[in-house]
Write a protein that holds these residues in place. Sequence first.
Motif, short mmCIF file in Angstrom:
data_model
loop_
_atom_site.label_atom_id
_atom_site.label_comp_id
_atom_site.label_asym_id
_atom_site.label_seq_id
_atom_site.Cartn_x
_atom_site.Cartn_y
_atom_site.Cartn_z
N SER A 84 0.86 -1.19 0.00
CA SER A 84 0.00 0.00 0.00
C SER A 84 0.89 1.23 0.00
O SER A 84 1.70 1.42 0.92
N LYS A 86 0.01 4.20 0.47
CA LYS A 86 -0.45 5.27 1.36
C LYS A 86 0.41 5.27 2.62
O LYS A 86 0.47 4.26 3.33
N SER A 88 2.18 7.70 6.07
CA SER A 88 2.09 8.90 6.90
C SER A 88 3.48 9.24 7.43
O SER A 88 4.35 8.36 7.51
N ILE A 105 1.07 9.66 -0.83
CA ILE A 105 1.33 8.45 -1.62
C ILE A 105 2.83 8.37 -1.88
O ILE A 105 3.42 9.33 -2.39
#
Length: 114
Positions: A84, A86, A88, A105
């Motif tokens: 993934s 995504k 942070s 991303i």
Amino acid sequence: MNEKNSLGLNLCFKDHNNPIKLFEEWFNKAKKTEINDPNAFAVGTVNKKGFPTVRMVLLKDFDKNGFVFYTNLKSDKSKAIKNSSKISMCFHWKSLQRQIRVIGIASKVSKKRS
Ligand SMILES: Cc1cc2nc3c(=O)[nH]c(=O)nc-3n(C[C@H](O)[C@H](O)[C@H](O)COP(=O)(O)O)c2cc1C
């Protein structure tokens, strides 16, 4: 009310409408005040089983297109990012009593750049 103000960030954003500009200002300040590694930040990824994992890395570069860190492409974090993209990020500058959180991303930088 825009998102910036709803988060109570209008004061820290001052004249900046661009979060990267605010990052730049705070990061430059942190380079002068932080005893160790002002470029250190925690990066969070999600592994195949859906568990979030976080670890420290060092910021190597940033611009309006994003933030760059280096890592081994065989590392667990690289595998998680393949699963993934995504991610942070969280910078914490204790000397400034400030943090900056980023979500986005992840992608590989060009071969030339790496
Ligand atoms: C202050 C600090 C800076 C670090 N910088 C990096 C870095 O820039 N890149 C990196 O791959 N690991 C860095 N590490 C090690 C990572 O935190 C982590 O232990 C390692 O990359 C393995 O993580 P992974 O198994 O989740 O891939 C750093 C650790 C510390 C404490």
